[in-house]
Scaffold this motif. Structure first.
Motif, PDB file in Angstrom:
ATOM      1  N   UNK A 105       0.868  -1.213  -0.079  1.00  0.00           N
ATOM      2  CA  UNK A 105      -0.076  -0.053   0.187  1.00  0.00           C
ATOM      3  C   UNK A 105       0.744   1.258  -0.097  1.00  0.00           C
ATOM      4  N   UNK A 106       1.812   1.480   0.874  1.00  0.00           N
ATOM      5  CA  UNK A 106       2.772   2.482   1.075  1.00  0.00           C
ATOM      6  C   UNK A 106       3.417   2.559  -0.475  1.00  0.00           C
ATOM      7  N   UNK A 107       3.943   1.577  -0.965  1.00  0.00           N
ATOM      8  CA  UNK A 107       4.641   1.750  -2.286  1.00  0.00           C
ATOM      9  C   UNK A 107       3.749   2.208  -3.327  1.00  0.00           C
ATOM     10  N   UNK A 108       2.567   1.621  -3.385  1.00  0.00           N
ATOM     11  CA  UNK A 108       1.646   2.402  -4.362  1.00  0.00           C
ATOM     12  C   UNK A 108       1.382   3.881  -4.193  1.00  0.00           C
ATOM     13  N   UNK A 109       1.197   4.197  -2.896  1.00  0.00           N
ATOM     14  CA  UNK A 109       1.030   5.489  -2.491  1.00  0.00           C
ATOM     15  C   UNK A 109       2.142   6.437  -2.982  1.00  0.00           C
ATOM     16  N   UNK A 110       3.295   6.004  -2.510  1.00  0.00           N
ATOM     17  CA  UNK A 110       4.577   6.732  -2.875  1.00  0.00           C
ATOM     18  C   UNK A 110       4.636   7.079  -4.397  1.00  0.00           C
ATOM     19  N   UNK A 111       4.429   6.019  -5.155  1.00  0.00           N
ATOM     20  CA  UNK A 111       4.247   6.099  -6.687  1.00  0.00           C
ATOM     21  C   UNK A 111       3.497   7.051  -7.056  1.00  0.00           C
ATOM     22  N   UNK A 112       2.314   7.059  -6.543  1.00  0.00           N
ATOM     23  CA  UNK A 112       1.264   8.030  -7.041  1.00  0.00           C
ATOM     24  C   UNK A 112       1.537   9.286  -6.779  1.00  0.00           C
ATOM     25  N   UNK A 113       2.033   9.666  -5.520  1.00  0.00           N
ATOM     26  CA  UNK A 113       2.581  10.753  -4.934  1.00  0.00           C
ATOM     27  C   UNK A 113       3.600  11.440  -5.834  1.00  0.00           C
ATOM     28  N   UNK A 114       4.689  10.682  -6.330  1.00  0.00           N
ATOM     29  CA  UNK A 114       5.756  11.228  -6.884  1.00  0.00           C
ATOM     30  C   UNK A 114       5.053  11.556  -8.310  1.00  0.00           C
ATOM     31  N   UNK A 115       4.225  10.672  -8.673  1.00  0.00           N
ATOM     32  CA  UNK A 115       3.764  11.217 -10.059  1.00  0.00           C
ATOM     33  C   UNK A 115       3.166  12.264 -10.299  1.00  0.00           C
ATOM     34  N   UNK A 116       2.513  12.407  -9.395  1.00  0.00           N
ATOM     35  CA  UNK A 116       1.493  13.708  -8.985  1.00  0.00           C
ATOM     36  C   UNK A 116       2.353  14.926  -9.126  1.00  0.00           C
ATOM     37  N   UNK A 117       3.493  14.775  -8.267  1.00  0.00           N
ATOM     38  CA  UNK A 117       4.612  15.807  -8.017  1.00  0.00           C
ATOM     39  C   UNK A 117       5.403  16.253  -9.187  1.00  0.00           C
ATOM     40  N   UNK A 118       5.526  15.093  -9.927  1.00  0.00           N
ATOM     41  CA  UNK A 118       6.509  15.544 -10.863  1.00  0.00           C
ATOM     42  C   UNK A 118       5.747  15.579 -12.429  1.00  0.00           C
ATOM     43  N   UNK A 119       4.542  15.436 -12.468  1.00  0.00           N
ATOM     44  CA  UNK A 119       3.438  15.332 -13.768  1.00  0.00           C
ATOM     45  C   UNK A 119       3.675  16.786 -14.207  1.00  0.00           C
ATOM     46  N   UNK A 120       3.533  17.825 -13.420  1.00  0.00           N
ATOM     47  CA  UNK A 120       3.617  19.284 -14.093  1.00  0.00           C
ATOM     48  C   UNK A 120       4.915  19.944 -13.906  1.00  0.00           C
ATOM     49  N   UNK A 121       5.914  19.269 -13.921  1.00  0.00           N
ATOM     50  CA  UNK A 121       7.408  19.759 -13.614  1.00  0.00           C
ATOM     51  C   UNK A 121       7.964  20.266 -14.884  1.00  0.00           C
ATOM     52  N   UNK A 122       8.668  21.420 -14.837  1.00  0.00           N
ATOM     53  CA  UNK A 122       9.113  21.777 -16.363  1.00  0.00           C
ATOM     54  C   UNK A 122       9.841  20.701 -17.165  1.00  0.00           C
ATOM     55  N   UNK A 123      10.629  19.778 -16.468  1.00  0.00           N
ATOM     56  CA  UNK A 123      11.677  18.871 -16.938  1.00  0.00           C
ATOM     57  C   UNK A 123      10.373  17.953 -17.864  1.00  0.00           C
ATOM     58  N   UNK A 124       9.496  17.425 -17.207  1.00  0.00           N
ATOM     59  CA  UNK A 124       8.242  17.046 -17.951  1.00  0.00           C
ATOM     60  C   UNK A 124       7.783  17.479 -19.180  1.00  0.00           C
ATOM     61  N   UNK A 125       7.552  18.712 -18.999  1.00  0.00           N
ATOM     62  CA  UNK A 125       7.232  19.564 -20.013  1.00  0.00           C
ATOM     63  C   UNK A 125       8.067  19.298 -21.217  1.00  0.00           C
ATOM     64  N   UNK A 126       9.368  19.615 -20.890  1.00  0.00           N
ATOM     65  CA  UNK A 126      10.340  19.574 -21.973  1.00  0.00           C
ATOM     66  C   UNK A 126      10.375  18.040 -22.804  1.00  0.00           C
ATOM     67  N   UNK A 127       9.916  17.087 -21.825  1.00  0.00           N
ATOM     68  CA  UNK A 127      10.172  15.742 -22.382  1.00  0.00           C
ATOM     69  C   UNK A 127       8.881  15.617 -23.307  1.00  0.00           C
ATOM     70  N   UNK A 128       7.620  16.223 -23.031  1.00  0.00           N
ATOM     71  CA  UNK A 128       6.500  16.190 -23.885  1.00  0.00           C
ATOM     72  C   UNK A 128       6.716  16.746 -25.076  1.00  0.00           C
ATOM     73  N   UNK A 129       7.530  17.541 -25.486  1.00  0.00           N
ATOM     74  CA  UNK A 129       7.869  18.450 -26.452  1.00  0.00           C
ATOM     75  C   UNK A 129       9.431  18.380 -26.892  1.00  0.00           C
ATOM     76  N   UNK A 130       9.602  17.425 -27.715  1.00  0.00           N
ATOM     77  CA  UNK A 130      11.170  16.904 -28.122  1.00  0.00           C
ATOM     78  C   UNK A 130      11.628  18.083 -28.826  1.00  0.00           C
ATOM     79  N   UNK A 131      11.057  19.062 -29.423  1.00  0.00           N
ATOM     80  CA  UNK A 131      11.752  20.132 -30.196  1.00  0.00           C
ATOM     81  C   UNK A 131      12.136  21.269 -29.051  1.00  0.00           C
TER      82      UNK A 131
END
Length: 143
Positions: A105-131
């Motif tokens: 349970x804790x492992x799944x929750x850590x994964x979800x929280x991490x994904x939520x926190x990184x979902x909108x990070x600038x680094x992820x935005x660059x990865x979504x737009x290769x150019x």
């Protein structure tokens, strides 16, 4: 629900439950393991909620994500210690069922929280737009 403190995080609360269960199970180990495997198991268990709390207290999202990663690593270390204890005969698999459920349970929750926190990070935005990515540097070694 507004999160005012790390204590409001369900993942931290469940990780604290896991600490209590880990300590309970470590008491079943033989005396000669008190300062060896049992101590390592307890340290790994304590590290999970401690890193969640520390990350939550950091000012930068990247620091928070880093500490969640450390918590996740401690969780897999804890799983390994439990596996070793079972293989050595210090615990029966059924004795650790509550701990296994909490770890999952804790492992799944850590994964979800991490994904939520990184979902909108600038680094992820660059990865979504290769150019928008900088060109890859040349390798530093020659093969």
């Amino acid at each position: 629900m507004t999160v005012r403190s790390y204590r409001d995080l369900v993942v931290w609360q469940k990780a604290m439950d896991l600490v209590l269960e880990s300590y309970r199970l470590a008491r079943q180990f033989p005396t000669h393991e008190r300062y060896a495997l049992a101590a390592q198991l307890r340290r790994a268990a304590v590290s999970v909620p401690a890193n969640i709390a520390e990350g939550h207290g950091r000012l930068h999202r990247g620091d928070y994500v880093h500490h969640l990663s450390v918590a996740s690593g401690s969780l897999t270390e804890l799983e390994t210690h439990f596996e070793i204890a079972c293989r050595l005969g210090y615990l029966r698999v059924e004795d650790g069922s509550a701990a296994n459920e909490l770890m999952d349970h804790v492992g799944r929750m850590l994964t979800r929280l991490t994904l939520r926190l990184t979902r909108d990070s600038p680094r992820d935005a660059r990865a979504a737009h290769p150019e928008s990515r900088a060109p890859s540097p040349e390798p530093r070694y020659s093969g």
